[in-house]
Design a protein around this motif. Structure first.
Motif, PDB file in Angstrom:
ATOM      1  N   UNK A 130      37.820  46.523  32.918  1.00 14.63           N
ATOM      2  CA  UNK A 130      38.077  46.426  31.491  1.00 14.63           C
ATOM      3  C   UNK A 130      37.917  47.773  30.791  1.00 14.63           C
ATOM      4  N   UNK A 131      36.741  48.397  30.905  1.00 18.37           N
ATOM      5  CA  UNK A 131      36.486  49.626  30.162  1.00 18.37           C
ATOM      6  C   UNK A 131      35.255  50.339  30.690  1.00 18.37           C
ATOM      7  N   UNK A 132      35.067  51.561  30.210  1.00 19.14           N
ATOM      8  CA  UNK A 132      33.822  52.305  30.371  1.00 19.14           C
ATOM      9  C   UNK A 132      33.249  52.444  28.970  1.00 19.14           C
ATOM     10  N   UNK A 133      31.970  52.152  28.790  1.00 21.17           N
ATOM     11  CA  UNK A 133      31.328  52.280  27.487  1.00 21.17           C
ATOM     12  C   UNK A 133      30.298  53.407  27.545  1.00 21.17           C
ATOM     13  N   UNK A 134      30.341  54.270  26.548  1.00 21.48           N
ATOM     14  CA  UNK A 134      29.402  55.376  26.454  1.00 21.48           C
ATOM     15  C   UNK A 134      28.447  55.139  25.297  1.00 21.48           C
ATOM     16  N   UNK A 135      27.149  55.194  25.573  1.00 26.13           N
ATOM     17  CA  UNK A 135      26.161  55.170  24.501  1.00 26.13           C
ATOM     18  C   UNK A 135      26.191  56.513  23.782  1.00 26.13           C
ATOM     19  N   UNK A 136      26.016  56.485  22.473  1.00 25.75           N
ATOM     20  CA  UNK A 136      26.047  57.727  21.707  1.00 25.75           C
ATOM     21  C   UNK A 136      25.459  57.481  20.324  1.00 25.75           C
ATOM     22  N   UNK A 137      25.074  58.547  19.620  1.00 22.89           N
ATOM     23  CA  UNK A 137      24.521  58.361  18.279  1.00 22.89           C
ATOM     24  C   UNK A 137      25.592  58.169  17.202  1.00 22.89           C
ATOM     25  N   UNK A 138      26.843  58.606  17.455  1.00 23.76           N
ATOM     26  CA  UNK A 138      27.899  58.573  16.431  1.00 23.76           C
ATOM     27  C   UNK A 138      29.213  58.110  17.072  1.00 23.76           C
ATOM     28  N   UNK A 139      29.426  56.789  17.203  1.00 20.47           N
ATOM     29  CA  UNK A 139      30.617  56.284  17.895  1.00 20.47           C
ATOM     30  C   UNK A 139      31.962  56.769  17.333  1.00 20.47           C
ATOM     31  N   UNK A 140      32.179  56.783  15.996  1.00 19.59           N
ATOM     32  CA  UNK A 140      33.500  57.231  15.541  1.00 19.59           C
ATOM     33  C   UNK A 140      33.774  58.692  15.881  1.00 19.59           C
ATOM     34  N   UNK A 141      32.766  59.536  15.793  1.00 23.45           N
ATOM     35  CA  UNK A 141      32.965  60.956  16.105  1.00 23.45           C
ATOM     36  C   UNK A 141      33.275  61.154  17.585  1.00 23.45           C
ATOM     37  N   UNK A 142      32.561  60.458  18.465  1.00 27.71           N
ATOM     38  CA  UNK A 142      32.810  60.626  19.896  1.00 27.71           C
ATOM     39  C   UNK A 142      34.150  60.020  20.291  1.00 27.71           C
ATOM     40  N   UNK A 143      34.524  58.904  19.673  1.00 23.16           N
ATOM     41  CA  UNK A 143      35.842  58.313  19.930  1.00 23.16           C
ATOM     42  C   UNK A 143      36.950  59.288  19.534  1.00 23.16           C
ATOM     43  N   UNK A 144      36.796  59.957  18.404  1.00 24.47           N
ATOM     44  CA  UNK A 144      37.814  60.932  17.968  1.00 24.47           C
ATOM     45  C   UNK A 144      37.851  62.148  18.888  1.00 24.47           C
ATOM     46  N   UNK A 145      36.693  62.579  19.403  1.00 24.85           N
ATOM     47  CA  UNK A 145      36.666  63.682  20.361  1.00 24.85           C
ATOM     48  C   UNK A 145      37.542  63.332  21.565  1.00 24.85           C
ATOM     49  N   UNK A 146      37.319  62.152  22.157  1.00 27.30           N
ATOM     50  CA  UNK A 146      38.094  61.766  23.338  1.00 27.30           C
ATOM     51  C   UNK A 146      39.553  61.451  23.003  1.00 27.30           C
ATOM     52  N   UNK A 147      39.837  60.973  21.802  1.00 31.12           N
ATOM     53  CA  UNK A 147      41.231  60.777  21.397  1.00 31.12           C
ATOM     54  C   UNK A 147      41.946  62.122  21.316  1.00 31.12           C
ATOM     55  N   UNK A 148      41.236  63.161  20.875  1.00 31.35           N
ATOM     56  CA  UNK A 148      41.826  64.498  20.840  1.00 31.35           C
ATOM     57  C   UNK A 148      42.053  65.053  22.236  1.00 31.35           C
ATOM     58  N   UNK A 149      41.193  64.698  23.181  1.00 32.67           N
ATOM     59  CA  UNK A 149      41.344  65.158  24.567  1.00 32.67           C
ATOM     60  C   UNK A 149      42.460  64.387  25.276  1.00 32.67           C
ATOM     61  N   UNK A 150      42.484  63.060  25.120  1.00 29.53           N
ATOM     62  CA  UNK A 150      43.371  62.205  25.916  1.00 29.53           C
ATOM     63  C   UNK A 150      44.579  61.652  25.181  1.00 29.53           C
ATOM     64  N   UNK A 151      44.565  61.659  23.863  1.00 28.59           N
ATOM     65  CA  UNK A 151      45.581  60.945  23.099  1.00 28.59           C
ATOM     66  C   UNK A 151      45.152  59.492  22.971  1.00 28.59           C
ATOM     67  N   UNK A 152      46.011  58.694  22.390  1.00 24.53           N
ATOM     68  CA  UNK A 152      45.713  57.282  22.253  1.00 24.53           C
ATOM     69  C   UNK A 152      45.272  56.916  20.852  1.00 24.53           C
ATOM     70  N   UNK A 153      44.813  55.689  20.721  1.00 22.77           N
ATOM     71  CA  UNK A 153      44.469  55.139  19.416  1.00 22.77           C
ATOM     72  C   UNK A 153      43.026  54.650  19.403  1.00 22.77           C
ATOM     73  N   UNK A 154      42.296  55.031  18.361  1.00 22.96           N
ATOM     74  CA  UNK A 154      40.925  54.574  18.177  1.00 22.96           C
ATOM     75  C   UNK A 154      40.943  53.342  17.287  1.00 22.96           C
ATOM     76  N   UNK A 155      40.231  52.314  17.718  1.00 26.59           N
ATOM     77  CA  UNK A 155      40.095  51.096  16.915  1.00 26.59           C
ATOM     78  C   UNK A 155      38.611  50.782  16.741  1.00 26.59           C
ATOM     79  N   UNK A 156      38.249  50.427  15.527  1.00 29.89           N
ATOM     80  CA  UNK A 156      36.870  50.075  15.211  1.00 29.89           C
ATOM     81  C   UNK A 156      36.676  48.579  15.417  1.00 29.89           C
ATOM     82  N   UNK A 157      35.678  48.223  16.213  1.00 32.98           N
ATOM     83  CA  UNK A 157      35.307  46.824  16.396  1.00 32.98           C
ATOM     84  C   UNK A 157      34.300  46.427  15.323  1.00 32.98           C
ATOM     85  N   UNK A 158      33.267  47.237  15.182  1.00 31.93           N
ATOM     86  CA  UNK A 158      32.298  47.102  14.088  1.00 31.93           C
ATOM     87  C   UNK A 158      31.655  48.475  13.900  1.00 31.93           C
ATOM     88  N   UNK A 159      30.642  48.576  13.066  1.00 28.45           N
ATOM     89  CA  UNK A 159      30.034  49.879  12.777  1.00 28.45           C
ATOM     90  C   UNK A 159      29.427  50.539  14.007  1.00 28.45           C
TER      91      UNK A 159
END
Length: 123
Positions: free
Chosen positions: A7-36
């Motif tokens: 299904x997925x790999x989940x990374x623990x982190x202090x700031x999920x939206x910032x880390x999601x955007x970092x990897x979106x910039x590296x890989x492309x794709x779309x970031x979707x928020x499930x909750x905060x």
């Protein structure tokens, strides 16, 4: 017969939206928020990486597994490792091991902004 489907790999982190955007910039794709506290990156090729808020997150101490294991790492194939390196550093990655073997090894190790190790690998 397989027991499960990936299904997925989940990374623990202090700031999920910032880390999601970092990897979106590296890989492309779309970031979707499930909750905060949970964001998903739907990367090209059908891959999914999730980012989970962990207030007490302690980054791995790569490569010192004695004190704090690296837990996991991600590998990314790139056609030009020097160009890719410049791009991930500009996005906020930290170099951990830039291949002091004169480029013969074929990969370089970095930490993402939350401290997780990842590798750029010659395609």
């Amino acid at each position: 017969m397989a027991i499960a489907t990936y299904s997925l790999v989940a990374l623990d982190c202090p700031d999920p939206p910032a880390l999601a955007e970092f990897y979106a910039s590296v890989l492309g794709g779309e970031v979707k928020q499930y909750d905060d506290d949970w964001y998903d990156l739907y990367a090209p090729g059908g891959h999914r990486i999730s980012f989970q808020r962990a207030p007490g997150h302690r980054p791995p101490d790569w490569p010192n597994a004695d004190s704090n294991s690296q837990q996991l790492h991600l590998d990314f194939d790139v056609p030009d490792i020097d160009a890719a390196q410049a791009q991930v550093l500009a996005l906020g990655a930290t170099p951990l091991d830039l291949d002091d073997e004169g480029g013969t090894r074929g990969f370089r190790v970095y930490a993402d902004p939350a401290g997780h190790p990842f590798c750029l690998c010659k395609d």
